[in-house]
Design a protein around this motif. Structure first.
Motif: not given
Length: 302
Positions: A1, A3, A13-14, A17, A33, A63, A93
């Motif tokens: 996956m 960035y 979902e990102e 996270t 989310d 990230w 990631k």
């Protein structure tokens, strides 16, 4: 996956996270989310505190920094197995550059750029000067011819025409003399644009190099930490098995029943599982954790 670039208003979902990692870094955020205003402010503050341009938007640099901070953001109270699962669930990631697009654009622009050449017909400044000099030259010619004609009673003669032509040519000579100046100005502008492109490309390349090195450092820290807890978990499991095997016999004299079903020899070790997982092995994509993998393999070889 890879960035994802994210900004205020995004969902998924990102984003969830991201907010989890920011909470681990000490920011008070909801666990939904939605990339909301609070998330934007937290990202901005986090970037400023970690030497990243405070845009409030998420890119590879942010990230990578957040992924590296996973090691220090594990919830308190987790046992070793819990720490292993937390680290596996928050695996860094794949690297994706914030700078690639702009670097590619600059390189493409530089390669498509023609060598310097100067054509006065395409120079608006020269054309403006030409128009002005031509107008002034004609005015000077008329004035000279008028003055010369007055000397002969107002009649235009060859002397008057010669005087007028001479006055006109003086202005045209000035225009021709300015050609070198216009050429040098155009060349200077071309060279300045070249230096600007080179400077911008170097700055972007340096930023890309630093971002990638930071990412590699963060991944190395993450990998070493996960390996440490994998080994620690194995040691704890081995100790538990030893304690069970060597526990005092019961009153009846019977030895405690050993755990049924030994682990097949062809199951990967935790370290090998981690190495292949980090390398992106297709065979392990279906397993989120080492526990999931061993459970599936034991069932397969039962």
């Amino acid at each position: 996956m890879a960035y994802l670039n994210m900004s205020i208003g995004d969902t998924g979902e990102e984003v969830k996270t991201l907010k989890q990692l920011l909470r681990g870094a000490g920011y008070q955020l909801s666990d939904d989310d939605l990339f909301d205003e609070d998330t934007y402010k937290a990202v901005n503050e986090y970037q400023r505190a970690n030497g990243i341009a405070p845009t409030g938007e998420i890119g590879a640099s942010t990230w990578a920094k957040l992924a590296g901070s996973i090691v220090n953001s594990m919830p308190s109270g987790l046992d070793t197995a819990g720490k292993v699962k937390f680290l596996e669930d928050n695996r860094p990631k794949d690297y994706a550059s914030d700078y690639t697009k702009r670097i590619d654009e600059l390189v493409e622009k530089a390669l498509a750029r023609e060598d310097f050449s100067y054509n006065p017909a395409n120079d608006s400044m020269y054309q403006q000067m030409k128009d002005e000099q031509t107008y002034l030259g004609k005015r000077a010619m008329e004035d000279a011819m008028g003055a010369a004609s007055a000397l002969s009673g107002g009649y235009v003669n060859s002397f008057a025409q010669t005087a007028g032509e001479h006055a006109y040519q003086n202005y045209m000579a000035q225009l021709a003399g300015s050609m070198d100046d216009m050429y040098n100005l155009a060349l200077s502008a071309y060279d300045a644009e070249t230096r600007q492109m080179e400077s911008e490309l170097k700055a972007l390349s340096d930023a890309e190099e630093k971002a990638y090195k930071r990412y590699l450092d963060d991944v190395e820290e993450y990998t070493k930490t996960l390996e440490y807890y994998y080994k620690k978990l194995l040691d704890e499991q081995a100790q538990a098995n030893w304690n069970q095997k060597n526990a005092p016999r019961s009153y009846s004299g019977a030895a405690p029943k050993e755990e049924e079903g030994k682990q097949p020899a062809n199951i990967l070790t935790p370290s090998e599982f981690l190495r292949r997982k980090v390398a992106g092995s297709a065979d392990l994509k279906g397993y989120a954790t080492y526990q999931d993998y061993t459970k599936a393999m034991k069932k397969k070889y039962a």
